[in-house]
Scaffold this motif. Structure first.
Motif, PDB file in Angstrom:
ATOM      1  N   LYS A 180       0.832  -1.206   0.000  1.00 30.51           N
ATOM      2  CA  LYS A 180       0.000   0.000   0.000  1.00 30.51           C
ATOM      3  C   LYS A 180       0.862   1.249   0.000  1.00 30.51           C
ATOM      4  O   LYS A 180       0.564   2.227  -0.710  1.00 30.51           O
ATOM      5  N   ARG A 181       1.939   1.231   0.768  1.00 27.80           N
ATOM      6  CA  ARG A 181       2.835   2.392   0.816  1.00 27.80           C
ATOM      7  C   ARG A 181       3.485   2.655  -0.530  1.00 27.80           C
ATOM      8  O   ARG A 181       3.540   3.801  -1.002  1.00 27.80           O
ATOM      9  N   SER A 184       0.973   3.905  -3.130  1.00 29.84           N
ATOM     10  CA  SER A 184       0.531   5.284  -2.857  1.00 29.84           C
ATOM     11  C   SER A 184       1.484   6.319  -3.438  1.00 29.84           C
ATOM     12  O   SER A 184       1.116   7.481  -3.599  1.00 29.84           O
ATOM     13  N   LYS A 185       2.696   5.912  -3.760  1.00 29.89           N
ATOM     14  CA  LYS A 185       3.675   6.846  -4.339  1.00 29.89           C
ATOM     15  C   LYS A 185       3.542   6.966  -5.856  1.00 29.89           C
ATOM     16  O   LYS A 185       4.162   7.830  -6.471  1.00 29.89           O
ATOM     17  N   ARG A 187       1.922   7.716  -9.545  1.00 28.90           N
ATOM     18  CA  ARG A 187       1.002   8.565 -10.291  1.00 28.90           C
ATOM     19  C   ARG A 187       1.108   8.132 -11.759  1.00 28.90           C
ATOM     20  O   ARG A 187       2.194   8.157 -12.328  1.00 28.90           O
ATOM     21  N   GLU A 207      -7.023   1.895  -5.619  1.00 28.67           N
ATOM     22  CA  GLU A 207      -6.506   3.083  -4.936  1.00 28.67           C
ATOM     23  C   GLU A 207      -5.464   3.829  -5.776  1.00 28.67           C
ATOM     24  O   GLU A 207      -5.036   4.926  -5.400  1.00 28.67           O
TER      25      GLU A 207
END
Length: 486
Positions: A180-181, A184-185, A187, A207
């Motif tokens: 998840k970490r 999340s970075k 794009r 996500e």
């Protein structure tokens, strides 16, 4: 004795204040960190990937390049052409020294060559799974694991299966918390779906931050890069303009820029929003910028032109909200021969491609200036103006307040004369009502009265400053004013 102590304290406070003031950014100037960029390209399938790569290299002083990976796509299902990337980098090597006269931050060709890698030489999701990691997918994972808190942008100019494999491996090998970490970075900006793995990624990783115009290419915002706009001057995307300002008389990198085959630089919008120009805010696609404007929603299948051309990639309903097409209404400004220097055209335009082509002359002129940098010294080339706001870029006002906006102190590094244009960008904000500006155009300051509102909203005011150099260059200031009821 108390007076002496007081004087000492005041002297120390003044010393600290002077140090703080000299080390802090000037008021109104918000330094933007360089974006990290990892490019996936089906270079060789269409000359436009080579065109986009050449433009990107001219901005490699503004963006931290972390990967240049040759991938497949529906247009090139089993062929990888990393040597095509290397060929362009060899042309860049011949001009990098001259580019450094304009900015020492330009990386060496040697450093960029080390970023070249390949994905799987196979098409789409069939090339994703256990034991199918490629050099390209491993490099994406390695980039995400670096101790760098900045987001990693993946711009996908071809198929997405190399990214899909990286995500697959992260999910299979990392703990849920670490996966998840890392995700999340990320794009992602995909130039449509050029294989069947894009839809799989969006479904499996709901996500993940993902910008895309799914479906037929005719329904894509990136088409605004080169379309002919009826009623507008389309000179800066014409073949003649490209020949004069990019290809001819601009050294080996300009000579390497190929003629248009299917469309000019369809992949370029994926990184235009990463260029620090005072307008772009990469983390806010809904604010609009050189790469277009996007909103987070689930587009209906009918809106995606599912029967339009996309090479045969299946078009399926979206499984969750994505950053995708949205609409701007613009009335372009044009130069006037007498009186006020600029004025609105008699025609307004509304659509999703408008969110991109509204800035086209500005970013094309910027491209031309940078190509000039490859063959001229600093004294004989144009450089963009530097915007200085006389206040912060986020202000607060209550309904009925009089608000003055000013760019006093804005300057040009070459000493060129400057033109100013303030306007409201309503679609970027949340205030529903029109907000008229009170001053004439071409003035460094403007003002308005905050409108009556029933609830708090944000209004975006854009300053466009253009120099009179050759070619004319533009930078922007964006001021977000939060308006609350009185």
């Amino acid at each position: 004795m108390a007076t002496t102590r007081l004087r000492a304290v005041l002297a120390f406070a003044l010393l600290i204040a002077s140090v703080d003031a000299s080390s802090a950014p000037e008021r109104g100037v918000v330094p933007q960190m360089k974006s990290r960029l990892f490019v996936l390209t089906d270079i060789g399938a269409d000359p436009d990937d080579t065109q986009s790569l050449i433009r990107l290299l001219l901005y490699s002083n503004e963006i931290d390049m972390e990967g240049l990976v040759a991938v497949t796509s529906v247009h090139q299902k089993t062929l990888l052409e990393p040597d095509s990337i290397r060929r362009v980098l060899r042309q860049y090597a011949q001009v990098q020294g001259n580019l450094s006269l304009h900015d020492v931050a330009y990386p060496t060709a040697h450093a960029l060559l080390a970023l070249v890698a390949t994905g799987q030489p196979a098409y789409g999701q069939a090339a994703v799974g256990e034991g199918k990691a490629s050099e390209g997918s491993r490099r994406i994972v390695a980039a995400l694991k670096r101790p760098d808190t900045r987001p990693l942008w993946i711009t996908d100019w071809g198929g997405a299966n190399t990214l899909a494999q990286a995500l697959f491996n992260i999910r299979e090998t990392e703990s849920p918390v670490e996966a998840k970490r890392l995700i999340s970075k990320l794009r992602v900006y995909a130039i449509s779906d050029q294989d069947d793995s894009g839809a799989w990624i969006r479904k499996e990783f709901p996500e993940l931050f993902y910008i895309v115009s799914p479906g037929g290419y005719g329904a894509a915002t990136w088409m605004g890069m080169s379309i002919f706009v009826d009623g507008m001057d389309n000179t800066t995307v014409s073949n003649g303009w490209l020949a004069s300002h990019i290809q001819q008389g601009h050294g080996p990198l300009g000579a390497a820029y190929p003629d248009v085959a299917y469309g000019m630089e369809g992949d370029t919008p994926s990184f235009l929003a990463l260029i620090p120009n005072g307008l772009n805010v990469p983390e806010r696609p809904d604010w609009g910028g050189w790469g277009g404007r996007y909103t987070l929603r689930m587009p209906p299948l009918s809106e995606t032109d599912p029967k339009g051309f996309n090479g045969g990639v299946p078009v399926v309903p979206e499984s969750r909200p994505i950053w995708t097409n949205t609409v701007d209404t613009i009335t372009p400004m044009i130069a006037k021969p007498f009186g006020r220097a600029t004025g609105p055209t008699s025609r307004s335009y509304t659509g999703f491609r408008e969110t991109l082509w509204r800035w086209r002359d500005d970013f094309q002129n910027d491209f031309a200036a940078r190509m000039d940098w490859t063959v001229t010294d600093r004294a004989h080339a144009n450089h963009p103006p530097t915007i200085r706001l006389a206040h912060g870029d986020h202000l607060a006002a209550r309904a009925g307040d009089f608000v003055r906006l000013s760019a006093l102190g804005t300057s040009d590094p070459d000493g060129d004369s400057l033109s100013y244009h303030w306007f409201v960008y309503p679609e970027a904000g949340t205030c529903a009502m029109a907000i008229p500006l009170s001053s004439a155009d071409n003035v460094y300051q403007t003002s308005f009265t905050a409108p009556k509102v029933d609830r708090a909203c944000d209004a975006h005011f854009i300053l466009r400053v253009t120099d009179k150099g050759t070619p004319p260059l533009t930078r922007y200031g964006r001021v977000v004013v939060s308006i609350t009821p009185k």
